[in-house]
Enzyme design. Structure first.
Site, short mmCIF file in Angstrom:
data_model
loop_
_atom_site.label_atom_id
_atom_site.label_comp_id
_atom_site.label_asym_id
_atom_site.label_seq_id
_atom_site.Cartn_x
_atom_site.Cartn_y
_atom_site.Cartn_z
N THR A 141 -3.85 6.46 9.43
CA THR A 141 -4.67 6.77 8.25
C THR A 141 -4.88 5.54 7.37
OG1 THR A 141 -2.80 7.43 6.85
CG2 THR A 141 -3.81 9.15 8.23
N THR A 142 -4.38 4.40 7.82
CA THR A 142 -4.61 3.12 7.14
C THR A 142 -5.15 2.14 8.18
OG1 THR A 142 -2.33 2.45 7.62
CG2 THR A 142 -2.76 3.38 5.44
N HIS A 196 0.81 -1.22 0.00
CA HIS A 196 0.00 0.00 0.00
C HIS A 196 0.84 1.26 0.00
CE1 HIS A 196 0.17 -0.31 4.49
NE2 HIS A 196 -0.08 -1.57 4.27
N HIS A 250 7.07 6.62 5.55
CA HIS A 250 6.45 6.22 4.28
C HIS A 250 5.79 7.46 3.68
CE1 HIS A 250 3.24 5.84 7.30
NE2 HIS A 250 2.49 6.35 6.35
N HIS A 264 5.16 10.67 6.12
CA HIS A 264 4.82 10.38 7.51
C HIS A 264 5.99 9.69 8.20
CE1 HIS A 264 0.23 10.31 6.49
NE2 HIS A 264 0.71 11.53 6.65
N HIS A 324 2.45 9.02 1.02
CA HIS A 324 1.18 8.85 0.31
C HIS A 324 1.26 9.80 -0.88
CE1 HIS A 324 -0.65 6.65 3.74
NE2 HIS A 324 0.18 7.42 4.44
#
Length: 260
Positions: free
Chosen positions: A198-199, A64, A94, A119, A96
């Site tokens: 947020t996941t 992801h 990581h 993040h 997004h």
């Protein structure tokens, strides 16, 4: 099982609540930061980012996003002060990002989307390890940094050069001697609020610290992110793009600013 979630129509953020009901909880992230209602809080300290002994280990495609993982067995890289009590250890960072430069960030500022969001994930050392920390409302501190299109970032260059080796889900490569300080903007003014991962599992364990000043990334550098795959090797190719959750309702939370 958490491997069923993703970012497509069928398994994306609109559907996460079916398996993770906390998706509709009271302190979900990300949120839109309305600069008009964010209140300056003079009691907020400057952030103390102590990354001097930081030890990066590997870079991993988890299906992801991709994580750069750190040795968190000691206080090699810690975040403290700011809105935090105690010391929080860096475990991974990581990103997004979007399918185009006009979207990709999770947090927004006055509804404006950035091209990507970094993040840096830290856990509260008083809980002993990451797995225990996420079970507490003050378990994690995530430093969020916006990426806007502009000159290429030297700090990001080493990362984009490694991405070809982790194209598909489950791939991992050694990634030593990376200094995350190279990803910080010059100004550490921030907004802060209580939120969540947020996941999935979307746990409400995060003190969010979102920096006001973005770093820059070139369109060319962003194009490398978009060549990654959500799928494993040998499966039909699904490009890893638009792996962001939209802004969630603020409900009764307040966003505080460290600056006037």
């Amino acid at each position: 099982m958490s491997h069923h979630w993703g970012y497509s129509k069928s398994n994306g953020p609109e559907n996460w609540h079916k398996e993770f009901p906390i998706a509709n909880g009271d302190r979900q992230s990300p949120v839109d930061i309305d600069t008009g209602t964010a209140q300056h809080d003079p009691s907020l300290q400057p952030l103390l980012i102590c990354y001097d002994k930081v030890a990066s280990k590997s870079i991993v495609n988890n299906g992801h996003s991709f994580n750069v993982e750190f040795d968190d067995s000691q206080d090699f890289a810690v975040l403290k002060e700011g809105p935090l009590s105690g010391s929080y250890r860096l475990i991974q960072f990581h990103f997004h990002w979007g399918s185009s430069d006009g979207q990709g960030s999770e947090h927004t500022v006055n509804k404006k989307k950035y091209a990507a969001e970094l993040h840096l994930v830290h856990w509260n050392t008083k809980y002993g390890d990451f797995g225990k920390a996420v079970q507490h409302p003050d378990g994690l501190a995530v430093l969020g940094i916006f990426l806007k299109i502009g000159p290429a970032s030297q700090g990001l260059q080493k990362i984009t050069e490694a991405l070809h080796s982790i194209k598909t889900k489950g791939k991992r490569a050694a990634f030593a001697n990376f200094d995350p300080c190279s990803l910080l903007p010059g100004n550490l003014d921030y907004w802060t609020y209580p939120g969540s991962l947020t996941t999935p599992p979307l746990l409400e364990c995060v003190t969010w610290i979102v920096l006001k000043e973005p770093i820059t990334v070139s369109s060319e550098q962003m194009s490398h992110f978009r060549k990654l795959n959500f799928n494993s090797e040998g499966e039909a190719e699904e490009l890893m793009v638009d792996n962001w959750r939209p802004a969630q309702p603020l409900k009764n939370r307040k966003i505080k600013a460290s600056f006037k």
